[in-house]
Design an enzyme around this catalytic site. Structure first.
Site: not given
Ligand code: IMP
Length: 431
Positions: A13, A16, A40-41, A224
């Site tokens: 977040d 990017k 989420g971009h 991420q």
């Molecule tokens: P998953 O990727 O849905 O398995 O989530 C694993 C961890 O990564 C969790 O703490 C999510 O909140 C975090 N996470 C996954 N994608 C994002 C992102 O795009 N931004 C921030 N945190 C993320």
């Protein structure tokens, strides 16, 4: 060799999307290399706002070839919805390509994501519930269905039946017999997605390799953040892929010497969504205020993000992990009015001073941040267009980041619009 990786340098977040959009304009090829629709971009162009979860943000530029690399896990339904939505607003998008090696996310992945989180109880990760972890589990178990098979009319039903039989047994076990999926229903729904996606799927690795060999501008779009990396992040509170810059090699078909420049995007403060250690978290009114002013709510899940002070120890680690050429500091404008500011420059455990994030995640929970207090600035920064427009204290804040991380600040962002960007080191972008 004008190739550039854009990576999240914190816990995701970091804004990017805006950067990928801006630099995508200068690129020939934009490739996303990891993750799925957990990302989420957000890109704001004039009055229009685009939210991407799977499409590379560079697709907004008609001349760009936008690729979903083999390191990704792709939800076909989500991708098609996103494509339709984006095309309705922008008929002339770039050319979409999807690697035949990218893995497909199916409904059982989402169901298992939820059931696994329930089973973890108090130790839940706080995933985005998009089935990302279970999809990568199948990939590593060599049981997943890849895009190439998915769009193959004969192979798809065969693989689907084989996998669904096993998944139904697993779902029954994990839900005490309450949950299962019907082959015909899944097949009929997913066959229509496969039909629509077929024209986009192919050997994208050769497309990227040829573009690199030709000297085209290739931008590798990270998702991420590095501190959520499966190997290098705060395990198990991580995502199941490789958001670090090295993931650009794993997930697209190039080698390390093909990467010319790496920019790490970091906020001027810190946020984290989901569970996991966060040494500089402000679990108080100040944190609430940062969330409010910075509108820190997830693009994918809408969850409020945990907010805290800038952690230079974690950031320096990220600079090294990603071999950053430069930093892109975003959301400096959000800090206006917060005075004084605190910046974490070390951790303390008893009498010991520590200058790295320990590998054992439980040890991170035992650390107390050591803060340096610095003056803030009351001025609104959103109208600044060059470094000299910034108040002295904001400039000092940036110098402090550079000095501590031993990494130059290449770009500065002081608002969501494209114009609210100050390029300090153009030489670090494409070289
Ligand atoms: P998953 O990727 O849905 O398995 O989530 C694993 C961890 O990564 C969790 O703490 C999510 O909140 C975090 N996470 C996954 N994608 C994002 C992102 O795009 N931004 C921030 N945190 C993320």
């Amino acid at each position: 060799m004008p190739t550039l990786v854009i990576v999240g340098a914190q816990w995701g977040d970091e804004a990017k999307g805006k950067l990928v959009d801006a630099l995508g304009d200068e690129a020939d090829v934009v490739v996303r290399y990891s993750g799925g629709n957990n990302a989420g971009h957000t890109v704001i162009v004039g009055d229009e706002e685009f939210r991407f979860h799977l499409l590379p943000a560079g697709i907004l530029h008609e001349h760009v070839t936008a690729i979903l690399g083999s390191g990704m896990v792709v939800c076909p339904k989500g991708l098609l919805e996103e494509l339709d939505r984006t095309r309705a607003a922008r008929p002339n998008l770039g050319t979409l390509r999807i690697s035949a090696g990218a893995h497909v996310v199916f409904p059982w992945h989402r169901m298992l994501d939820r059931l696994e989180e329930e089973a973890r109880g108090e130790n839940k990760i706080g995933t985005t519930s998009r089935g990302i972890g279970p999809a990568y589990q199948d990939k590593v178990a060599r049981f997943g269905i890849r895009m190439g098979e998915f769009v193959h009319p004969d192979l798809m039903p065969k693989r689907l039946r084989e996998v669904l039989d096993v998944k139904n047994r697993l779902l029954a076990l994990m839900s005490d017999g309450a949950e299962s999926l019907d082959f015909d229903e899944v097949y009929h729904e997913y066959r229509t997605y496969a039909d629509r996606l077929r024209p986009f799927v192919g050997d994208t690795e050769i497309v990227v390799q040829d573009a690199v060999a030709r000297g085209d501008r290739v931008l590798f779009e990270g998702a991420q953040g590095a501190l959520l990396d499966l190997d290098s992040g705060t395990y198990p509170y991580v995502t199941s892929s490789h958001p670090v810059a090295g993931g650009a090699c794993l997930g697209t078909g190039i080698g390390p010497r093909d990467i010319h420049s790496v920019l790490g995007v970091c906020k001027a403060y810190a946020t984290r969504v989901g569970t996991g250690p966060f040494p500089t978290e402000l679990d108080n009114e100040l944190g609430d205020e940062l969330r409010r002013v910075g509108k820190e709510y997830g693009t994918t899940t809408g969850r409020g993000r945990r907010c805290g002070w800038l952690d230079l120890v974690a950031l320096r680690q990220s600079c090294r992990l990603n071999s950053l050429s430069g930093l892109v500091v975003t959301r400096l404008d959000v800090l206006s009015g917060f005075d004084p500011l605190q910046v974490c420059v070390a951790y303390r455990r008893g009498a010991e001073t520590i200058r790295h994030l320990p590998t054992n995640t439980w040890e991170i929970g035992e650390l107390a941040p050591v803060y340096e207090t610095v003056p803030g600035w009351p001025e609104d920064l959103t109208g600044a267009r060059k470094f000299e427009d910034l108040p002295e204290t904001a400039r000092a804040y940036l110098w402090m980041i550079e000095e501590y991380t031993e990494t130059p600040v290449a770009i500065l962002s002081i608002g969501p619009d494209r114009e609210q960007t100050i390029v300090l080191r153009p030489d670090l972008i494409w070289g």
